[in-house]
Write a protein that holds these residues in place. Structure first.
Motif, short mmCIF file in Angstrom:
data_model
loop_
_atom_site.label_atom_id
_atom_site.label_comp_id
_atom_site.label_asym_id
_atom_site.label_seq_id
_atom_site.Cartn_x
_atom_site.Cartn_y
_atom_site.Cartn_z
N PRO A 1 39.43 29.72 34.08
CA PRO A 1 40.75 30.35 34.08
C PRO A 1 41.85 29.40 34.53
CG PRO A 1 39.13 31.85 34.98
CD PRO A 1 38.45 30.52 34.84
N GLN A 2 43.06 29.68 34.11
CA GLN A 2 44.18 28.77 34.36
C GLN A 2 44.46 28.60 35.85
OE1 GLN A 2 47.68 29.16 35.32
NE2 GLN A 2 48.40 27.21 34.53
N HIS A 3 44.17 29.61 36.65
CA HIS A 3 44.48 29.57 38.08
C HIS A 3 43.31 29.09 38.93
CE1 HIS A 3 47.36 32.35 36.30
NE2 HIS A 3 48.16 32.10 37.30
N TRP A 4 42.23 28.65 38.29
CA TRP A 4 41.06 28.13 39.01
C TRP A 4 41.08 26.61 39.00
CZ3 TRP A 4 35.78 30.98 38.53
CH2 TRP A 4 35.97 32.36 38.61
N ARG A 5 40.41 26.03 40.00
CA ARG A 5 40.22 24.59 40.05
C ARG A 5 38.76 24.32 40.41
NH1 ARG A 5 44.19 25.15 37.79
NH2 ARG A 5 46.27 24.27 38.15
N ALA A 6 38.10 23.44 39.64
CA ALA A 6 36.72 23.06 39.92
C ALA A 6 36.71 21.96 40.98
CB ALA A 6 36.05 22.57 38.64
N LEU A 7 36.01 22.18 42.07
CA LEU A 7 35.88 21.21 43.16
C LEU A 7 34.43 20.78 43.28
CD1 LEU A 7 38.05 23.09 45.82
CD2 LEU A 7 38.81 21.40 44.13
N THR A 8 34.18 19.72 44.01
CA THR A 8 32.81 19.22 44.14
C THR A 8 31.91 20.19 44.89
OG1 THR A 8 33.46 18.03 46.16
CG2 THR A 8 33.55 16.81 44.06
N ASN A 9 32.51 21.04 45.72
CA ASN A 9 31.72 21.97 46.53
C ASN A 9 31.93 23.43 46.14
OD1 ASN A 9 34.36 21.90 47.44
ND2 ASN A 9 33.80 22.31 49.59
N GLY A 10 32.44 23.67 44.94
CA GLY A 10 32.63 25.04 44.50
C GLY A 10 33.92 25.23 43.73
N TRP A 11 34.48 26.43 43.83
CA TRP A 11 35.68 26.78 43.08
C TRP A 11 36.82 27.18 44.00
CZ3 TRP A 11 36.19 26.08 37.95
CH2 TRP A 11 35.01 25.92 37.20
N PHE A 12 38.01 26.75 43.62
CA PHE A 12 39.24 27.24 44.23
C PHE A 12 39.87 28.23 43.27
CE2 PHE A 12 43.93 26.78 44.15
CZ PHE A 12 44.21 27.38 45.38
N VAL A 13 40.19 29.41 43.76
CA VAL A 13 40.84 30.45 42.96
C VAL A 13 42.17 30.75 43.60
CG1 VAL A 13 40.71 32.80 42.10
CG2 VAL A 13 38.63 31.42 42.24
N PHE A 14 43.25 30.49 42.88
CA PHE A 14 44.59 30.70 43.41
C PHE A 14 44.90 32.19 43.41
CE2 PHE A 14 49.27 30.91 42.87
CZ PHE A 14 49.64 30.20 44.00
N ALA A 15 44.94 32.80 44.58
CA ALA A 15 45.19 34.23 44.70
C ALA A 15 45.84 34.52 46.04
CB ALA A 15 43.89 35.01 44.55
N PRO A 16 47.11 34.10 46.24
CA PRO A 16 47.78 34.31 47.52
C PRO A 16 47.81 35.79 47.91
CG PRO A 16 49.04 32.84 46.11
CD PRO A 16 47.95 33.42 45.26
N GLY A 17 47.49 36.05 49.15
CA GLY A 17 47.55 37.42 49.65
C GLY A 17 46.28 38.22 49.43
N SER A 18 45.37 37.73 48.62
CA SER A 18 44.13 38.48 48.35
C SER A 18 43.13 38.26 49.48
CB SER A 18 43.52 38.03 47.02
OG SER A 18 42.31 38.72 46.78
N THR A 19 42.55 39.34 49.97
CA THR A 19 41.56 39.25 51.06
C THR A 19 40.13 39.31 50.55
OG1 THR A 19 41.69 41.65 51.39
CG2 THR A 19 43.16 40.27 52.73
N ASP A 20 39.95 39.65 49.29
CA ASP A 20 38.61 39.73 48.70
C ASP A 20 38.67 39.13 47.30
OD1 ASP A 20 36.03 40.29 48.02
OD2 ASP A 20 36.24 42.47 48.05
N ILE A 21 38.77 37.82 47.25
CA ILE A 21 38.98 37.14 45.98
C ILE A 21 37.83 37.38 45.02
CG2 ILE A 21 39.21 34.86 44.89
CD1 ILE A 21 40.81 33.98 47.34
N ALA A 22 36.61 37.39 45.51
CA ALA A 22 35.45 37.53 44.63
C ALA A 22 35.50 38.83 43.84
CB ALA A 22 34.16 37.47 45.45
N ASN A 23 35.93 39.91 44.48
CA ASN A 23 35.93 41.22 43.82
C ASN A 23 37.27 41.59 43.19
OD1 ASN A 23 33.20 42.02 44.36
ND2 ASN A 23 33.78 42.25 46.51
N ALA A 24 38.28 40.74 43.38
CA ALA A 24 39.57 41.00 42.75
C ALA A 24 39.48 40.77 41.25
CB ALA A 24 40.62 40.08 43.35
N PRO A 25 40.29 41.46 40.44
CA PRO A 25 40.24 41.25 39.00
C PRO A 25 40.60 39.81 38.64
CG PRO A 25 41.43 43.27 39.52
CD PRO A 25 41.22 42.55 40.81
N VAL A 26 39.83 39.23 37.74
CA VAL A 26 40.13 37.89 37.27
C VAL A 26 41.45 37.92 36.50
CG1 VAL A 26 38.90 38.12 35.05
CG2 VAL A 26 39.14 35.86 36.12
#
Length: 376
Positions: free
Chosen positions: A241-266
């Motif tokens: 997705p456009q707001h994601w970044r692949a890092l060496t140790n996982g994923w960064f998901v840009f979602a300011p203010g979200s407390t549960d990024i994993a379960n938030a709608p993509v």
């Protein structure tokens, strides 16, 4: 008729100008994404368009609009040429104050006028929605600016399987569209549709579920993609997705203010990607009439978090009539724009209604759009 009085326009004006606050002069002028105009342009444009429809179209006074037409009319001002021609923030704020006072006077005069655009409060509703839509776009501009400058760090997120919790809806008749004065032309006229029996997911696809798609080879398996979508994916090198970044140790998901990024709608995905995920999940995207039917009976539990891609290309309803001008909807019934429903966390109240139709090319990923699954 809408319950919002014209004074709501004053609030929307102020909110638009406030979008400049906290940004550096460079950020105010920056084109943060190829499909987004600079923040300064959006602020000037919404004020210009209020003046165009009210002062010029209703009162025949083009003195203000003539001076700015070649900058703030989108059709004659290319996105990539706007930045260098814009006034600075101080000048724009001063102009906004003058225009606001001028337009407030026009609204007062309009109370006693008989004009087709003023009937039943139509023009005020039309302009409120125009401000509302650009406020959402300005929030997307701010998101792109913040994304470009953030310090990405991996989040703790594990891949999840596609959701199989679907709610069935039996075949029935449903009125589609919006009958109130607020409705855009593409929401009219209201007509009766007869969607056959279908099932729809109660929740939107989450970030964790999208990670499952990635880990299953979703961006490498052409079998899940439309031919045009696969050609686009390969040419653009799309892999997340456009707001994601692949890092060496996982994923960064840009979602300011979200407390549960994993379960938030993509979000940050285009229509092509949404279709590919649906095939991977053994499902499909909902058709527009299905989505609206489900929304109206209240079986969708997390609406208005992200715009939700539907399977349909943008099309005119039976009996469609362009109003108040041809350019809002008519040019986009071209088979190359696809419908997104439901509003997002960035949306104003004016467009949070079941019948509102958003539409974009299938490659647009900067918008706050995700998906919900359906099946026959």
């Amino acid at each position: 008729m809408t319950a919002n009085p014209p004074s709501r326009i004053a609030q929307l004006r102020q909110a638009s100008v406030a979008m400049l606050d906290g940004l550096t002069p460079a950020q105010q002028r920056c084109q943060s994404h190829p499909e987004l105009s600079p923040m300064l342009w959006h602020v000037g444009h919404v004020l210009f368009m209020e003046t165009y429809w009210l002062a010029e179209r209703v009162f025949g006074d083009a003195r203000i609009t003539d001076a700015w037409r070649d900058l703030y009319v989108p059709e004659i001002s290319a996105k990539d040429e706007r930045s260098a021609r814009l006034p600075d923030a101080d000048a724009l704020r001063a102009w906004a104050a003058e225009i606001s006072e001028h337009n407030d006077t026009c609204w007062q005069r309009a109370r006693d006028m008989a004009h087709p655009l003023l009937a039943d409060g139509y023009l005020a509703a039309f302009l409120r929605q125009h401000y509302a839509q650009h406020l959402e776009t300005m929030r997307l501009v701010r998101a792109q600016l913040a994304l470009a400058e953030c310090d990405p760090a991996a989040i703790d997120m594990r891949a999840a399987a596609p959701d199989t919790d679907f709610t069935p809806l039996a075949a029935h008749a449903v009125d589609i569209g919006t009958a109130s004065i607020d409705a855009y032309d593409n929401e009219q006229p209201v007509f009766t549709a007869y969607p056959p029996t279908f099932a729809i997911a109660e929740r939107c696809v989450s970030n964790a579920q999208w990670l499952g798609f990635i880990e299953a080879g979703g961006y490498q398996n052409a079998d899940w993609w439309d031919a045009d979508g696969w050609a686009w994916r390969e040419a653009a090198g799309i892999a997340h997705p456009q707001h994601w970044r692949a890092l060496t140790n996982g994923w960064f998901v840009f979602a300011p203010g979200s407390t549960d990024i994993a379960n938030a709608p993509v979000h940050g995905i285009g229509w092509y990607e949404a279709r590919a995920y649906a095939r991977y999940a053994g499902a499909r995207l909902p058709r527009e009439t299905e989505w609206e039917a489900a929304r109206r009976v209240g079986v969708l539990t997390d609406v208005e978090q992200v715009w939700e891609w539907c399977d349909d290309a943008f099309y005119p309803y039976p009996g469609f009539r362009a109003f108040p001008y041809d350019g809002y909807s008519l040019p986009w019934f071209d088979g190359g724009h696809f419908v997104a429903r439901g509003a997002s966390v960035h949306s104003e109240p004016e467009i949070r209604r079941p019948g509102f139709r958003n539409f974009y090319p299938p490659t647009h990923r900067h918008i706050h759009a995700g998906l919900r699954l359906a099946s026959t």
